[in-house]
Design a protein around this motif. Structure first.
Motif, PDB file in Angstrom:
ATOM      1  N   SER A 141       0.722  -1.178   0.062  1.00 29.40           N
ATOM      2  CA  SER A 141       0.152   0.078   0.025  1.00 29.40           C
ATOM      3  C   SER A 141       0.782   1.403  -0.082  1.00 29.40           C
ATOM      4  CB  SER A 141      -1.066  -0.149   1.282  1.00 29.40           C
ATOM      5  OG  SER A 141      -1.609   1.224   1.554  1.00 29.40           O
ATOM      6  N   GLY A 142       0.695   2.170  -1.114  1.00 28.90           N
ATOM      7  CA  GLY A 142       1.391   3.252  -0.937  1.00 28.90           C
ATOM      8  C   GLY A 142       2.883   3.263  -1.797  1.00 28.90           C
ATOM      9  N   TYR A 143       3.232   2.121  -2.038  1.00 32.44           N
ATOM     10  CA  TYR A 143       4.392   1.800  -2.400  1.00 32.44           C
ATOM     11  C   TYR A 143       4.838   2.561  -3.906  1.00 32.44           C
ATOM     12  CZ  TYR A 143       6.421  -1.098   1.319  1.00 32.44           C
ATOM     13  OH  TYR A 143       6.780  -1.680   2.311  1.00 32.44           O
ATOM     14  N   ASP A 144       3.755   2.780  -4.619  1.00 34.75           N
ATOM     15  CA  ASP A 144       3.941   3.539  -6.077  1.00 34.75           C
ATOM     16  C   ASP A 144       3.716   4.994  -5.895  1.00 34.75           C
ATOM     17  OD1 ASP A 144       1.275   3.555  -4.886  1.00 34.75           O
ATOM     18  OD2 ASP A 144       0.217   3.459  -6.927  1.00 34.75           O
ATOM     19  N   ARG A 145       3.622   5.599  -4.935  1.00 34.29           N
ATOM     20  CA  ARG A 145       3.668   6.876  -4.608  1.00 34.29           C
ATOM     21  C   ARG A 145       5.192   7.445  -4.873  1.00 34.29           C
ATOM     22  NH1 ARG A 145      -0.131   7.236   0.530  1.00 34.29           N
ATOM     23  NH2 ARG A 145      -1.883   6.401  -0.329  1.00 34.29           N
ATOM     24  N   LYS A 146       5.301   8.509  -5.773  1.00 27.09           N
ATOM     25  CA  LYS A 146       6.612   8.995  -6.003  1.00 27.09           C
ATOM     26  C   LYS A 146       6.869  10.218  -5.106  1.00 27.09           C
ATOM     27  CE  LYS A 146       7.419   7.482 -10.734  1.00 27.09           C
ATOM     28  NZ  LYS A 146       8.794   6.543 -10.267  1.00 27.09           N
ATOM     29  N   SER A 196       9.496   6.314  -6.363  1.00 28.81           N
ATOM     30  CA  SER A 196       8.628   5.340  -5.340  1.00 28.81           C
ATOM     31  C   SER A 196       9.507   4.213  -4.975  1.00 28.81           C
ATOM     32  CB  SER A 196       7.317   4.952  -6.217  1.00 28.81           C
ATOM     33  OG  SER A 196       7.768   3.737  -7.108  1.00 28.81           O
ATOM     34  N   LEU A 197       8.951   3.704  -3.646  1.00 29.67           N
ATOM     35  CA  LEU A 197       9.708   2.511  -3.274  1.00 29.67           C
ATOM     36  C   LEU A 197       9.684   1.347  -4.320  1.00 29.67           C
ATOM     37  CD1 LEU A 197       8.188   2.756   0.208  1.00 29.67           C
ATOM     38  CD2 LEU A 197      10.619   3.265  -0.445  1.00 29.67           C
ATOM     39  N   PHE A 198       8.561   1.395  -5.019  1.00 31.41           N
ATOM     40  CA  PHE A 198       8.639   0.152  -6.110  1.00 31.41           C
ATOM     41  C   PHE A 198       9.973   0.347  -6.929  1.00 31.41           C
ATOM     42  CE2 PHE A 198       3.700  -1.179  -5.781  1.00 31.41           C
ATOM     43  CZ  PHE A 198       4.293  -2.412  -5.247  1.00 31.41           C
ATOM     44  N   ASP A 199      10.148   1.514  -7.211  1.00 31.07           N
ATOM     45  CA  ASP A 199      11.168   1.733  -8.061  1.00 31.07           C
ATOM     46  C   ASP A 199      12.645   0.931  -7.622  1.00 31.07           C
ATOM     47  OD1 ASP A 199       9.823   3.362  -9.930  1.00 31.07           O
ATOM     48  OD2 ASP A 199      10.258   5.230  -8.864  1.00 31.07           O
ATOM     49  N   LEU A 200      12.763   0.916  -6.634  1.00 29.40           N
ATOM     50  CA  LEU A 200      13.916   0.320  -5.897  1.00 29.40           C
ATOM     51  C   LEU A 200      13.775  -1.338  -5.768  1.00 29.40           C
ATOM     52  CD1 LEU A 200      14.490   2.703  -2.924  1.00 29.40           C
ATOM     53  CD2 LEU A 200      15.473   2.756  -5.041  1.00 29.40           C
ATOM     54  N   LEU A 201      12.422  -1.933  -5.936  1.00 23.47           N
ATOM     55  CA  LEU A 201      12.344  -3.400  -5.493  1.00 23.47           C
ATOM     56  C   LEU A 201      12.145  -3.974  -7.260  1.00 23.47           C
ATOM     57  CD1 LEU A 201       9.607  -3.330  -2.858  1.00 23.47           C
ATOM     58  CD2 LEU A 201      11.967  -3.423  -2.700  1.00 23.47           C
ATOM     59  N   PRO A 202      12.329  -5.444  -6.962  1.00 19.20           N
ATOM     60  CA  PRO A 202      12.156  -6.226  -8.226  1.00 19.20           C
ATOM     61  C   PRO A 202      10.763  -6.252  -8.654  1.00 19.20           C
ATOM     62  CG  PRO A 202      13.301  -7.537  -6.394  1.00 19.20           C
ATOM     63  CD  PRO A 202      12.738  -6.201  -5.928  1.00 19.20           C
ATOM     64  N   GLU A 203      10.481  -6.756  -9.702  1.00 24.23           N
ATOM     65  CA  GLU A 203       9.084  -6.894 -10.171  1.00 24.23           C
ATOM     66  C   GLU A 203       8.118  -7.464  -9.450  1.00 24.23           C
ATOM     67  OE1 GLU A 203       8.180  -5.457 -13.107  1.00 24.23           O
ATOM     68  OE2 GLU A 203       9.783  -4.783 -13.614  1.00 24.23           O
ATOM     69  N   GLU A 204       6.998  -6.912  -9.014  1.00 30.73           N
ATOM     70  CA  GLU A 204       5.958  -7.202  -8.024  1.00 30.73           C
ATOM     71  C   GLU A 204       5.835  -8.754  -7.970  1.00 30.73           C
ATOM     72  OE1 GLU A 204       1.796  -6.057  -6.046  1.00 30.73           O
ATOM     73  OE2 GLU A 204       2.468  -4.947  -8.087  1.00 30.73           O
ATOM     74  N   CYS A 219      21.327  -0.731  -1.793  1.00 26.66           N
ATOM     75  CA  CYS A 219      20.608  -0.317  -3.011  1.00 26.66           C
ATOM     76  C   CYS A 219      19.784   0.973  -2.515  1.00 26.66           C
ATOM     77  CB  CYS A 219      19.690  -1.229  -3.354  1.00 26.66           C
ATOM     78  SG  CYS A 219      18.634  -0.640  -5.081  1.00 26.66           S
ATOM     79  N   LEU A 220      18.806   0.961  -1.433  1.00 26.39           N
ATOM     80  CA  LEU A 220      18.333   2.115  -1.096  1.00 26.39           C
ATOM     81  C   LEU A 220      19.138   3.307  -0.495  1.00 26.39           C
ATOM     82  CD1 LEU A 220      15.807   0.250   1.578  1.00 26.39           C
ATOM     83  CD2 LEU A 220      15.146   1.309  -0.791  1.00 26.39           C
TER      84      LEU A 220
END
Length: 208
Positions: free
Chosen positions: A72-77, A99-107, A201-202
């Protein structure tokens, strides 16, 4: 992060109100051995449910209750403002919004993960953490790793590069490591160091 965590060379208040300093193994010699290395950390650090552990995937147990995550909210830039926690003056604002998703592998790949009962990895090492370790590591370019180790320091004088800032692997003991129910092959090798690249990475992302 937890409010009870302290940074490298941080102060740790133990029983009876006494205060001592803890550090990573690499900091012992530069400090003339005036700080407490990992083998001497206080609090719960010498107990038997500590982290990190070496996850041997072939010995993990399937838990059918471990399904997919809901992020939840990981796609907010955001254009993040980052601060090194008190050990240098090393504040910075990221040039672009991520966004936090930009730092993670594919969902989809985040369905595969391991879970075990553990602890914080810095004093006082409270045993109140349920660890989730994803099967797919975050890939880092060599230049990113070098940027992390060359631009951050343990001390304000910038004489000791911030390298090897990880706690040694702890004994799993009688604990069981569980794996998620998502289908997929197990890794062919253990996972002793996946957490450190993820954190690196973060941090490197913040340095850009």
């Amino acid at each position: 992060m937890n409010n009870s965590d302290a940074g490298p060379w941080g102060e740790l208040t133990g029983f009876g109100g006494a205060t001592s300093h803890w550090c990573y193994q690499i900091q012992l010699k530069p400090s003339n051995y005036t700080c407490l290395g990992p083998d001497e950390w206080e609090g719960s650090c010498q107990n038997n449910r500590q982290s990190p552990v070496n996850i041997v995937t072939a010995k993990t147990q399937l838990d059918p209750n471990l399904g997919r995550f809901s992020f939840s909210g990981y796609d907010r830039k955001h254009q993040w403002v980052v601060e090194n926690n008190g050990h240098t003056d090393m504040n910075t604002t990221m040039k672009s919004s991520i966004s936090l998703f930009d730092l993670l592998p594919e969902e989809d790949s985040l369905r595969h993960y391991f879970r075990y009962l553990g602890s914080l990895t810095t004093p006082t090492c409270d045993e109140k953490v349920v660890w989730t370790v994803f099967q797919e590591p975050i890939q880092l370019h060599r230049d990113q790793i070098l940027a992390f180790s060359q631009k951050l320091f343990y001390d304000q004088e910038q004489s000791v590069n911030m390298t090897d800032n990880v706690r040694p692997v702890q004994s799993l003991g009688q604990r069981q490591v569980f794996r998620s129910r998502a289908p997929g092959p197990l890794l062919s090798q253990p996972l002793p160091t996946l957490l450190a690249p993820a954190l690196a990475c973060l941090t490197v992302g913040f340095l850009r």
